[in-house]
Design a protein around this motif. Structure first.
Motif, PDB file in Angstrom:
ATOM      1  N   ALA A  29       0.841  -1.199   0.000  1.00 17.51           N
ATOM      2  CA  ALA A  29       0.000   0.000   0.000  1.00 17.51           C
ATOM      3  C   ALA A  29       0.875   1.248   0.000  1.00 17.51           C
ATOM      4  O   ALA A  29       0.650   2.180  -0.770  1.00 17.51           O
ATOM      5  CB  ALA A  29      -0.920  -0.011   1.217  1.00 17.51           C
ATOM      6  N   GLY A  30       1.890   1.264   0.874  1.00 17.25           N
ATOM      7  CA  GLY A  30       2.775   2.419   0.915  1.00 17.25           C
ATOM      8  C   GLY A  30       3.605   2.543  -0.347  1.00 17.25           C
ATOM      9  O   GLY A  30       3.872   3.643  -0.833  1.00 17.25           O
ATOM     10  N   PHE A  31       3.993   1.393  -0.892  1.00 14.20           N
ATOM     11  CA  PHE A  31       4.888   1.390  -2.045  1.00 14.20           C
ATOM     12  C   PHE A  31       4.183   1.896  -3.295  1.00 14.20           C
ATOM     13  O   PHE A  31       4.788   2.541  -4.129  1.00 14.20           O
ATOM     14  CB  PHE A  31       5.407  -0.033  -2.267  1.00 14.20           C
ATOM     15  N   GLN A  32       2.887   1.572  -3.442  1.00 17.38           N
ATOM     16  CA  GLN A  32       2.194   1.916  -4.677  1.00 17.38           C
ATOM     17  C   GLN A  32       1.384   3.216  -4.558  1.00 17.38           C
ATOM     18  O   GLN A  32       0.818   3.667  -5.546  1.00 17.38           O
ATOM     19  CB  GLN A  32       1.236   0.791  -5.097  1.00 17.38           C
ATOM     20  N   VAL A  33       1.295   3.792  -3.363  1.00 14.14           N
ATOM     21  CA  VAL A  33       0.441   4.969  -3.197  1.00 14.14           C
ATOM     22  C   VAL A  33       0.985   6.143  -4.015  1.00 14.14           C
ATOM     23  O   VAL A  33       2.194   6.279  -4.199  1.00 14.14           O
ATOM     24  CB  VAL A  33       0.344   5.363  -1.710  1.00 14.14           C
ATOM     25  N   LYS A  34       0.034   6.947  -4.543  1.00 16.69           N
ATOM     26  CA  LYS A  34       0.480   8.165  -5.218  1.00 16.69           C
ATOM     27  C   LYS A  34       0.786   9.190  -4.139  1.00 16.69           C
ATOM     28  O   LYS A  34      -0.118   9.763  -3.519  1.00 16.69           O
ATOM     29  CB  LYS A  34      -0.609   8.674  -6.159  1.00 16.69           C
ATOM     30  N   LYS A  35       2.054   9.394  -3.914  1.00 15.60           N
ATOM     31  CA  LYS A  35       2.484  10.157  -2.746  1.00 15.60           C
ATOM     32  C   LYS A  35       1.996  11.597  -2.763  1.00 15.60           C
ATOM     33  O   LYS A  35       1.649  12.149  -1.732  1.00 15.60           O
ATOM     34  CB  LYS A  35       4.006  10.123  -2.664  1.00 15.60           C
ATOM     35  N   LYS A  36       1.974  12.191  -3.955  1.00 17.09           N
ATOM     36  CA  LYS A  36       1.579  13.590  -4.037  1.00 17.09           C
ATOM     37  C   LYS A  36       0.164  13.763  -3.497  1.00 17.09           C
ATOM     38  O   LYS A  36      -0.100  14.601  -2.631  1.00 17.09           O
ATOM     39  CB  LYS A  36       1.648  14.046  -5.491  1.00 17.09           C
ATOM     40  N   GLN A  37      -0.759  12.966  -4.006  1.00 20.88           N
ATOM     41  CA  GLN A  37      -2.143  13.007  -3.550  1.00 20.88           C
ATOM     42  C   GLN A  37      -2.238  12.719  -2.061  1.00 20.88           C
ATOM     43  O   GLN A  37      -2.948  13.377  -1.317  1.00 20.88           O
ATOM     44  CB  GLN A  37      -2.976  11.965  -4.310  1.00 20.88           C
ATOM     45  N   PHE A  38      -1.520  11.682  -1.648  1.00 19.29           N
ATOM     46  CA  PHE A  38      -1.614  11.246  -0.258  1.00 19.29           C
ATOM     47  C   PHE A  38      -1.231  12.377   0.693  1.00 19.29           C
ATOM     48  O   PHE A  38      -1.938  12.660   1.666  1.00 19.29           O
ATOM     49  CB  PHE A  38      -0.711  10.028  -0.043  1.00 19.29           C
ATOM     50  N   PHE A  39      -0.112  13.028   0.402  1.00 17.38           N
ATOM     51  CA  PHE A  39       0.331  14.066   1.321  1.00 17.38           C
ATOM     52  C   PHE A  39      -0.478  15.352   1.174  1.00 17.38           C
ATOM     53  O   PHE A  39      -0.619  16.117   2.115  1.00 17.38           O
ATOM     54  CB  PHE A  39       1.827  14.324   1.153  1.00 17.38           C
ATOM     55  N   LYS A  40      -1.009  15.570  -0.032  1.00 18.16           N
ATOM     56  CA  LYS A  40      -1.865  16.732  -0.250  1.00 18.16           C
ATOM     57  C   LYS A  40      -3.077  16.652   0.674  1.00 18.16           C
ATOM     58  O   LYS A  40      -3.544  17.657   1.212  1.00 18.16           O
ATOM     59  CB  LYS A  40      -2.305  16.743  -1.716  1.00 18.16           C
ATOM     60  N   ASN A  41      -3.626  15.451   0.823  1.00 16.91           N
ATOM     61  CA  ASN A  41      -4.827  15.269   1.637  1.00 16.91           C
ATOM     62  C   ASN A  41      -4.506  14.716   3.019  1.00 16.91           C
ATOM     63  O   ASN A  41      -5.360  14.095   3.655  1.00 16.91           O
ATOM     64  CB  ASN A  41      -5.784  14.319   0.926  1.00 16.91           C
ATOM     65  N   PHE A  42      -3.272  14.933   3.453  1.00 20.67           N
ATOM     66  CA  PHE A  42      -2.821  14.273   4.673  1.00 20.67           C
ATOM     67  C   PHE A  42      -3.675  14.640   5.888  1.00 20.67           C
ATOM     68  O   PHE A  42      -4.048  13.768   6.674  1.00 20.67           O
ATOM     69  CB  PHE A  42      -1.357  14.630   4.916  1.00 20.67           C
ATOM     70  N   THR A  43      -4.000  15.931   6.032  1.00 23.95           N
ATOM     71  CA  THR A  43      -4.791  16.337   7.205  1.00 23.95           C
ATOM     72  C   THR A  43      -6.172  15.685   7.181  1.00 23.95           C
ATOM     73  O   THR A  43      -6.638  15.166   8.193  1.00 23.95           O
ATOM     74  CB  THR A  43      -4.948  17.871   7.269  1.00 23.95           C
ATOM     75  N   THR A  44      -6.804  15.701   5.995  1.00 18.69           N
ATOM     76  CA  THR A  44      -8.120  15.069   5.897  1.00 18.69           C
ATOM     77  C   THR A  44      -8.027  13.583   6.241  1.00 18.69           C
ATOM     78  O   THR A  44      -8.864  13.043   6.970  1.00 18.69           O
ATOM     79  CB  THR A  44      -8.660  15.226   4.456  1.00 18.69           C
ATOM     80  N   ILE A  45      -6.992  12.921   5.721  1.00 19.24           N
ATOM     81  CA  ILE A  45      -6.817  11.487   5.981  1.00 19.24           C
ATOM     82  C   ILE A  45      -6.653  11.238   7.477  1.00 19.24           C
ATOM     83  O   ILE A  45      -7.275  10.345   8.050  1.00 19.24           O
ATOM     84  CB  ILE A  45      -5.602  10.950   5.191  1.00 19.24           C
ATOM     85  N   LEU A  46      -5.837  12.074   8.115  1.00 19.66           N
ATOM     86  CA  LEU A  46      -5.627  11.892   9.556  1.00 19.66           C
ATOM     87  C   LEU A  46      -6.927  12.135  10.325  1.00 19.66           C
ATOM     88  O   LEU A  46      -7.246  11.402  11.273  1.00 19.66           O
ATOM     89  CB  LEU A  46      -4.551  12.842  10.062  1.00 19.66           C
ATOM     90  N   LEU A  47      -7.676  13.163   9.923  1.00 18.75           N
ATOM     91  CA  LEU A  47      -8.951  13.447  10.599  1.00 18.75           C
ATOM     92  C   LEU A  47      -9.863  12.233  10.526  1.00 18.75           C
ATOM     93  O   LEU A  47     -10.411  11.782  11.539  1.00 18.75           O
ATOM     94  CB  LEU A  47      -9.641  14.652   9.952  1.00 18.75           C
ATOM     95  N   PHE A  48     -10.040  11.710   9.299  1.00 17.46           N
ATOM     96  CA  PHE A  48     -10.915  10.550   9.145  1.00 17.46           C
ATOM     97  C   PHE A  48     -10.337   9.320   9.847  1.00 17.46           C
ATOM     98  O   PHE A  48     -11.030   8.607  10.568  1.00 17.46           O
ATOM     99  CB  PHE A  48     -11.116  10.228   7.658  1.00 17.46           C
ATOM    100  N   GLY A  49      -9.044   9.090   9.619  1.00 10.53           N
ATOM    101  CA  GLY A  49      -8.434   7.843  10.081  1.00 10.53           C
ATOM    102  C   GLY A  49      -8.267   7.779  11.580  1.00 10.53           C
ATOM    103  O   GLY A  49      -8.447   6.716  12.183  1.00 10.53           O
ATOM    104  N   VAL A  50      -7.891   8.870  12.213  1.00  5.53           N
ATOM    105  CA  VAL A  50      -7.640   8.836  13.651  1.00  5.53           C
ATOM    106  C   VAL A  50      -8.877   9.296  14.426  1.00  5.53           C
ATOM    107  O   VAL A  50      -9.473   8.526  15.190  1.00  5.53           O
ATOM    108  CB  VAL A  50      -6.435   9.730  14.019  1.00  5.53           C
ATOM    109  N   PHE A  51      -9.263  10.534  14.193  1.00  6.17           N
ATOM    110  CA  PHE A  51     -10.364  11.107  14.951  1.00  6.17           C
ATOM    111  C   PHE A  51     -11.654  10.333  14.668  1.00  6.17           C
ATOM    112  O   PHE A  51     -12.401   9.979  15.590  1.00  6.17           O
ATOM    113  CB  PHE A  51     -10.492  12.587  14.542  1.00  6.17           C
ATOM    114  N   GLY A  52     -11.879  10.043  13.379  1.00  2.00           N
ATOM    115  CA  GLY A  52     -13.074   9.301  12.989  1.00  2.00           C
ATOM    116  C   GLY A  52     -13.125   7.922  13.627  1.00  2.00           C
ATOM    117  O   GLY A  52     -14.163   7.507  14.152  1.00  2.00           O
ATOM    118  N   THR A  53     -12.012   7.223  13.607  1.00  2.00           N
ATOM    119  CA  THR A  53     -11.989   5.884  14.187  1.00  2.00           C
ATOM    120  C   THR A  53     -12.301   5.942  15.682  1.00  2.00           C
ATOM    121  O   THR A  53     -13.008   5.076  16.210  1.00  2.00           O
ATOM    122  CB  THR A  53     -10.620   5.226  13.935  1.00  2.00           C
TER     123      THR A  53
END
Lengths: 542, 542
Positions: free
Chosen positions: B100-124
């Motif tokens: 998953a880490g190896f194939q992820v499109k890093k630019k997109q991933f880091f661009k949306n990093f805050t949103t991902i963290l909000l959903f992934g951590v706070f949401g969980t």
């Protein structure tokens, strides 16, 4: 830092109690993976070194690591992982053998098939007899008394299993194709033969030996050989057919690669399930896969499979040597064996001498008998090649260790001390042969091959004869005019079959392959060959 | 045939007694590998099907196989392999997360990093609270009495672990990069969060809860998050440095591939050894490896690693679903739970309802709160995207099963019947959500995305803004005149950082990367990019 430390210390006790994973397993895996990385780096740095090679590096690193663990545990144990035959026979051996079949140059292999079988089967049996008989005669004088006939026969089978990795690392498949294919092919057939021999010995009923026993053994062996081979060929062909028919590349490269991996492994498992020889099965499965399946997949899959299989095999091999090195430091076995260093050395040297003798007793005779049947000087096996073949099979490796544990680790019949002594002596033989013989191999072979090399006959058996060229000419003609199926006159073919059996069989096989096999199972014929493609192996037809 | 049969029958008894391998292991492995092959073939054939996908295929095949085994064993057991947490957490999960880490499109991933963290951590965490509290309130009414607070909290953590494989198979990384990166990133962070939550719950001392407990939990979480990430980054950088400095490609492609595989796995093991979160570590190790290490190896190694990692991850995923399906037919658990079908259904539907509710309770609020901070219409998360994000996380999978076994398989505190009931209900939730929700996913998402798609704003958050373009322009200018390091006026940079934080951070990171990281660790800058090279991923910089 103090903050992190405080949290860390607060975490550790609770994590230890609730962690999903066994701490010992994690430690063992961490150490092994770190050592594997170290082996790769050190092996890379020593690449140019004349004396070292990857096996020796792994073995020595394993010894060092075992020593460190021994020190840390205050001489209680050097064990991180128990030697498990399951691990070895289920997960480490299959990828190595499969990769051997997958990367072998098939043309050379089948050209020398009879020679390979003679060395691999007949030779191993001779070596087995000599080592068993020699040990039976000599061990009584050393003072070993509790081993019975079965144990001696097992010792013969155990020490007949060669490990030619060292030599194969030195020989070049392109420069000395004949030697390479003989040493390589013998190695695989030898593994299978010695394991089958070992099985047979363990299962023989010694209270009831009669004339039929030997015949029975022969029957068993032939049955195993042919059914295992047939199974491997079938699974390989099925994989080629599935991938060709369903055209997996359309959707996903990964599925192709996964299917090849899984079906190869499946062939091994099915063979073991049917009590056949998994090694032979997966070896022939690899050959068929590289001949048909590999040509039916996408270019990316071809590159991936080629390198991924080689990598997995490389990791498995390194792991085994690392393990053997580490296992040698197991203090308990040495304590149980209770033997003086003198006895250990005498037993080990006896075994080593028997190994040298047992191998000499078949390599030179078989090679010379074979030479008698060769009409031309060119195709004979010269003495220096005989010597290299002899030398290549002197190393003992993981199969020996695995079989030895199987026989002596929980032996009920012989005393524990003498069983432990047999294990430690076998380990000494493996270590000594791999490290000492292994490090001489490179300079020795270079000297042997360079000193005598003549530009045109350095690997004479591979130089195509006039007839070969004629055949190739006929064949090229034939395949360029596919519609024109006018056969070569039958009389001339029969004559060729008698005078040049191998070449003729190869020619007939290619015709059969082109006409019946490739249309169904794919293969080169259906994928245009791109010169200079990064997939390397392609310039070989079989 | 009679001859072979006779030998076969003579062989079988002796082979059974002397075979190296446990027959049960061989049978289990054979069945699993055959099923895996079947999954791949069936999955390929159903590729175009609207309702099916690989997970469902594997799950249903597993169910069928479990049923057959159940019938063959005359309703004694459907077990072929015991569900082992070691197997799952040591061998199956790491390759999936690494890939998953190896194939992820890093630019997109880091661009949306805050949103991902909000959903992934706070949401969980929100989902965890709602499910725990809901189960605590509702289960008493159903008649479940022996579960204690700890069990309820564990249920919350267990059912908060989502499985977004189904959705990711449908979403396209190229067509909807924003959605893909959110769903994908949330999936990984969610796995890590729920596992850490589960750990924490198991380790809490409930006799002594005070105000510090929550703070302690938060501290633990932050400590784990940052140290695990740092470890992953370090191991990735070390691998890049070693491969760049020693120039492995010179000697062997296989060594490069082996080293990448081994070091990735080593990072996971070291993290587990240090009681960190292995999942986060190996994920970030994968990201660093694809950014630096991957560009330092030969072209063949690049193709091989890309496909080999994807293949291994694919096999592991399929294996897990197959296993879960097979395990669902385990008759013993159903017998022990001793619950009427009615109770099972009520408990499962309650859990499922809580899952739906728990996810809705954070996806929509977080998305809308986030929307309030966006100035332009363009970058807001529309309702249909919110709906897809909500839907993507409804499926439950292997992590849920693994955690559930850990909590309830050998629970001492609650009664065996209710523990078994919890296990069977969790299995029902996993099966139902994967099969029913999973099969609706493809048509649903296609309908949602197609019906509303407008050519230019189908994935608005990804369209580069005017400022993005300006920045890119400045940067291109900058890198084309490497010697000319005249900095952009500081005031304008600071202004940009405040008004466009993500883009500016990305710009600064690229400058830092080019100037300090790439000279040491390699990466794209050092390998000329060949357009149209078969390695595909290359046209992405981060």
């Amino acid at each position: 830092m103090a903050f992190l430390g405080a949290i860390g210390s607060q975490l550790s006790p609770l994590r230890e109690s609730s962690s999903f994973l066994n701490t010992n397993t994690i430690i063992a895996l961490t150490v092994f993976f770190a050592l594997l990385c170290a082996c790769i780096v050190v092996g890379h740095l020593l690449e140019e070194n004349r004396w070292a090679n990857e096996s020796i590096t792994a073995l020595l690193l394993g010894l060092c690591a075992g020593g460190v663990v021994l020190l840390v545990s205050k001489f209680h144990s050097s064990h991180l992982l128990d030697f498990s035959e399951d691990l070895f026979f289920l997960y480490l051996l299959p990828p190595i053998i499969f990769n051997a079949g997958f990367q072998v140059k098939k043309k050379q292999f089948f050209k020398n098939f009879t020679t390979i079988l003679l060395f691999g089967v007949f030779g191993t049996v001779i070596s087995f007899c000599i080592i068993s008989f020699g040990a039976f005669l000599l061990f009584k004088r050393i003072g070993i008394s509790t081993l019975d006939v079965k144990d001696y026969l097992a010792v013969g089978a155990i020490l007949s299993a060669t490990d030619s990795v060292c030599t194969l690392q030195v020989l070049s498949q392109d420069e000395t194709p004949f030697l390479y294919s003989i040493v390589f092919g013998e190695g695989v057939v030898n593994d299978a033969t010695s394991i089958v021999l070992f099985y047979s010995v363990q299962s023989l009923d010694f209270s009831n030996i009669n004339a039929g026993t030997a015949l029975n053994l022969l029957g068993t062996f032939l049955y195993l050989f042919f059914t295992s081979t047939a199974l491997g060929l079938s699974v390989g062909l099925i994989s080629a057919y599935i991938i060709k028919t369903l055209y997996f590349g359309r959707h996903s490269t990964d599925r192709e690669v996964a299917l090849m991996m899984l079906m190869a492994y499946l062939s091994y498992m099915v063979a073991e399930l049917l009590s056949l020889s998994g090694i032979l099965t997966i070896f022939f499965c690899g050959i068929v896969m590289s001949h048909y399946t590999w040509h039916n997949v996408t270019e990316s899959s071809r590159i991936t499979t080629k390198h991924a299989f080689a990598t997995i095999s490389f990791i498995a091999e390194t792991f085994i040597f690392l393990y053997v090195g580490m296992d040698a430091m197991d203090i308990e076995k040495w304590k149980i064996s209770n033997a003086s260093p003198g006895t250990s050395i005498i037993v080990s040297s006896t075994l080593l001498a028997l190994v040298l003798l047992g191998r000499a007793a078949f390599v030179f005779p078989i090679a010379n008998i074979k030479n008698c049947f060769q009409r031309t000087e060119r195709t004979k096996i010269e003495f220096r090649k005989q010597f290299i073949i002899w030398w290549a099979g002197l190393m003992r490796g993981a199969v020996t260790i695995a079989l030895c544990y199987n026989q002596f680790a929980e032996s009920e019949e012989s005393s524990t001390e003498e069983s432990a002594l047999m294990i430690t002596s076998t380990i000494i033989v493996v270590l000594f042969s791999t490290v000492v013989f292994g490090s001489i191999t490179k300079p020795l072979i270079e000297a042997m091959l360079l000193r005598h090399s003549k530009p045109s006959s350095s690997d004479a058996a591979d130089t195509p004869s006039l007839e070969d060229l004629q055949l190739l000419f006929i064949e090229n003609n034939d395949s360029s005019e596919q519609g024109n199926t006018q056969p070569v006159p039958r009389r001339s073919r029969l004559g060729l079959l008698i005078s040049h059996p191998t070449t003729t069989v190869h020619y007939l096989w290619r015709k059969f392959d082109d006409r019946f096999m490739r249309p169904v199972f794919g293969g080169r014929g259906f994928v245009p060959f791109v010169p200079g493609s990064p997939s390397g192996v392609t310039d070989e037809t079989c």
